[in-house]
Write a protein that holds these residues in place. Sequence first.
Motif, PDB file in Angstrom:
ATOM      1  N   GLY A 113       0.796  -1.227   0.000  1.00 56.26           N
ATOM      2  CA  GLY A 113       0.000   0.000   0.000  1.00 56.26           C
ATOM      3  C   GLY A 113       0.827   1.274   0.000  1.00 56.26           C
ATOM      4  N   HIS A 114       2.135   1.147   0.081  1.00 54.92           N
ATOM      5  CA  HIS A 114       3.015   2.319   0.069  1.00 54.92           C
ATOM      6  C   HIS A 114       3.283   2.756  -1.376  1.00 54.92           C
ATOM      7  N   ASP A 115       3.786   3.956  -1.519  1.00 51.28           N
ATOM      8  CA  ASP A 115       4.168   4.485  -2.825  1.00 51.28           C
ATOM      9  C   ASP A 115       5.580   3.978  -3.134  1.00 51.28           C
ATOM     10  N   LEU A 116       5.660   2.977  -4.007  1.00 49.93           N
ATOM     11  CA  LEU A 116       6.937   2.344  -4.332  1.00 49.93           C
ATOM     12  C   LEU A 116       7.411   2.751  -5.718  1.00 49.93           C
ATOM     13  N   ILE A 117       8.707   2.889  -5.849  1.00 48.16           N
ATOM     14  CA  ILE A 117       9.327   3.144  -7.143  1.00 48.16           C
ATOM     15  C   ILE A 117      10.077   1.883  -7.531  1.00 48.16           C
ATOM     16  N   GLU A 118       9.784   1.375  -8.715  1.00 47.13           N
ATOM     17  CA  GLU A 118      10.479   0.192  -9.192  1.00 47.13           C
ATOM     18  C   GLU A 118      11.863   0.587  -9.686  1.00 47.13           C
ATOM     19  N   LEU A 119      12.865  -0.068  -9.145  1.00 44.20           N
ATOM     20  CA  LEU A 119      14.253   0.208  -9.530  1.00 44.20           C
ATOM     21  C   LEU A 119      14.780  -0.834 -10.510  1.00 44.20           C
ATOM     22  N   TYR A 120      13.935  -1.776 -10.879  1.00 45.57           N
ATOM     23  CA  TYR A 120      14.307  -2.875 -11.757  1.00 45.57           C
ATOM     24  C   TYR A 120      15.376  -3.715 -11.073  1.00 45.57           C
ATOM     25  N   THR A 121      16.240  -4.375 -11.782  1.00 44.93           N
ATOM     26  CA  THR A 121      17.209  -5.234 -11.097  1.00 44.93           C
ATOM     27  C   THR A 121      18.488  -4.449 -10.797  1.00 44.93           C
ATOM     28  N   LYS A 122      19.029  -4.746  -9.652  1.00 46.10           N
ATOM     29  CA  LYS A 122      20.305  -4.177  -9.229  1.00 46.10           C
ATOM     30  C   LYS A 122      21.214  -5.327  -8.837  1.00 46.10           C
ATOM     31  N   ARG A 123      22.497  -5.093  -8.938  1.00 47.99           N
ATOM     32  CA  ARG A 123      23.483  -6.131  -8.642  1.00 47.99           C
ATOM     33  C   ARG A 123      24.159  -5.880  -7.292  1.00 47.99           C
ATOM     34  N   ARG A 144      16.537  -9.044  12.341  1.00 44.77           N
ATOM     35  CA  ARG A 144      17.918  -8.915  12.830  1.00 44.77           C
ATOM     36  C   ARG A 144      18.852  -8.414  11.737  1.00 44.77           C
ATOM     37  N   LYS A 145      18.662  -7.196  11.304  1.00 37.18           N
ATOM     38  CA  LYS A 145      19.514  -6.623  10.252  1.00 37.18           C
ATOM     39  C   LYS A 145      20.533  -5.672  10.853  1.00 37.18           C
ATOM     40  N   SER A 146      21.652  -5.547  10.170  1.00 39.15           N
ATOM     41  CA  SER A 146      22.661  -4.592  10.623  1.00 39.15           C
ATOM     42  C   SER A 146      22.132  -3.176  10.401  1.00 39.15           C
ATOM     43  N   GLU A 147      22.760  -2.227  11.048  1.00 38.71           N
ATOM     44  CA  GLU A 147      22.326  -0.830  10.958  1.00 38.71           C
ATOM     45  C   GLU A 147      22.374  -0.308   9.521  1.00 38.71           C
ATOM     46  N   TYR A 148      23.453  -0.637   8.814  1.00 40.10           N
ATOM     47  CA  TYR A 148      23.612  -0.201   7.417  1.00 40.10           C
ATOM     48  C   TYR A 148      24.273  -1.302   6.608  1.00 40.10           C
ATOM     49  N   ASN A 149      23.994  -1.327   5.341  1.00 41.27           N
ATOM     50  CA  ASN A 149      24.630  -2.260   4.406  1.00 41.27           C
ATOM     51  C   ASN A 149      25.718  -1.480   3.669  1.00 41.27           C
ATOM     52  N   VAL A 150      26.920  -1.557   4.196  1.00 43.95           N
ATOM     53  CA  VAL A 150      28.003  -0.687   3.741  1.00 43.95           C
ATOM     54  C   VAL A 150      28.423  -0.909   2.291  1.00 43.95           C
ATOM     55  N   ASP A 151      28.173  -2.088   1.747  1.00 47.85           N
ATOM     56  CA  ASP A 151      28.583  -2.345   0.366  1.00 47.85           C
ATOM     57  C   ASP A 151      27.510  -2.016  -0.669  1.00 47.85           C
ATOM     58  N   ASN A 152      26.315  -1.624  -0.213  1.00 43.39           N
ATOM     59  CA  ASN A 152      25.276  -1.211  -1.172  1.00 43.39           C
ATOM     60  C   ASN A 152      25.707   0.077  -1.857  1.00 43.39           C
ATOM     61  N   ARG A 153      25.401   0.196  -3.115  1.00 39.57           N
ATOM     62  CA  ARG A 153      25.681   1.403  -3.895  1.00 39.57           C
ATOM     63  C   ARG A 153      24.367   2.016  -4.341  1.00 39.57           C
ATOM     64  N   TYR A 154      24.238   3.320  -4.168  1.00 43.84           N
ATOM     65  CA  TYR A 154      23.002   4.030  -4.480  1.00 43.84           C
ATOM     66  C   TYR A 154      23.273   5.098  -5.538  1.00 43.84           C
ATOM     67  N   ASN A 155      22.248   5.388  -6.324  1.00 42.22           N
ATOM     68  CA  ASN A 155      22.339   6.483  -7.281  1.00 42.22           C
ATOM     69  C   ASN A 155      21.024   7.252  -7.278  1.00 42.22           C
ATOM     70  N   HIS A 156      20.841   8.135  -8.237  1.00 43.24           N
ATOM     71  CA  HIS A 156      19.653   8.975  -8.262  1.00 43.24           C
ATOM     72  C   HIS A 156      18.368   8.189  -8.521  1.00 43.24           C
ATOM     73  N   ASN A 157      18.471   6.947  -9.008  1.00 46.31           N
ATOM     74  CA  ASN A 157      17.292   6.111  -9.221  1.00 46.31           C
ATOM     75  C   ASN A 157      16.531   5.877  -7.915  1.00 46.31           C
ATOM     76  N   TYR A 162      15.674   9.226 -13.100  1.00 44.75           N
ATOM     77  CA  TYR A 162      16.354   8.316 -14.019  1.00 44.75           C
ATOM     78  C   TYR A 162      17.087   9.090 -15.094  1.00 44.75           C
ATOM     79  N   CYS A 163      17.950   8.380 -15.796  1.00 42.63           N
ATOM     80  CA  CYS A 163      18.614   8.909 -16.983  1.00 42.63           C
ATOM     81  C   CYS A 163      19.571  10.050 -16.613  1.00 42.63           C
ATOM     82  N   VAL A 164      20.288  10.531 -17.607  1.00 44.05           N
ATOM     83  CA  VAL A 164      21.183  11.662 -17.390  1.00 44.05           C
ATOM     84  C   VAL A 164      20.403  12.972 -17.301  1.00 44.05           C
ATOM     85  N   CYS A 165      19.127  12.932 -17.709  1.00 39.07           N
ATOM     86  CA  CYS A 165      18.296  14.147 -17.657  1.00 39.07           C
ATOM     87  C   CYS A 165      17.728  14.396 -16.262  1.00 39.07           C
ATOM     88  N   ASP A 166      17.955  13.469 -15.326  1.00 39.61           N
ATOM     89  CA  ASP A 166      17.445  13.586 -13.954  1.00 39.61           C
ATOM     90  C   ASP A 166      15.952  13.886 -13.905  1.00 39.61           C
TER      91      ASP A 166
END
Length: 175
Positions: A113-123, A144-157, A162-166
């Motif tokens: 029921g939340h407003d979700l944005i599909e990010l498609y697949t990420k590696r 039981r999750k850690s506070e942060y996932n330090v190896d996750n990489r995030y971008n403007h998506n 999306y895209c270079v046009c932001d």
Amino acid sequence: MCNMFCLFFRNISTVIKQLENFRGKMATDESGQSSARKEETQDEDSAISMLDVLQEQEELEADANAVLGDSDAVNCTYVMGYVPRQALYACMTCNTDEPSGICLACSYECHDGHDLIELYTKRNFKCDCGNGKFKDQTCQLYERKSEYNVDNRYNHNFRGIYCVCDRPYPDPDDD
């Protein structure tokens, strides 16, 4: 958002409609001649065989696998570690101060029921649902999750851009 079951049932509906159309074409008119014979020359290119239906089903399954990757619709992927490829979503309702991504199962169970944005697949991404980025929400599937996932990489998506046009997709300014 559509999981494998949704794609399967959508394809079954398509097959049923195709069969109903075929039955309609086989109906006979007052002269006893089937309407299929009358339209045979017109419809030769549009005939659908069971082989066509099965090939379409295989293509839909391949597309679903490409889109969903290693996604699991029932279990949070956090316990799998940094998953090589999975479908991810960003929750705009929870709107964390930092970018965050949630797995398919959490999008169903924790963010229904939340407003979700599909990010498609990420590696190489580990589900953030309920970690330190979500102040007042814990993951209902794996707490039981850690506070942060330090190896996750995030971008403007992760902010719905999306895209270079932001620009958002779909772009509300497009007609």
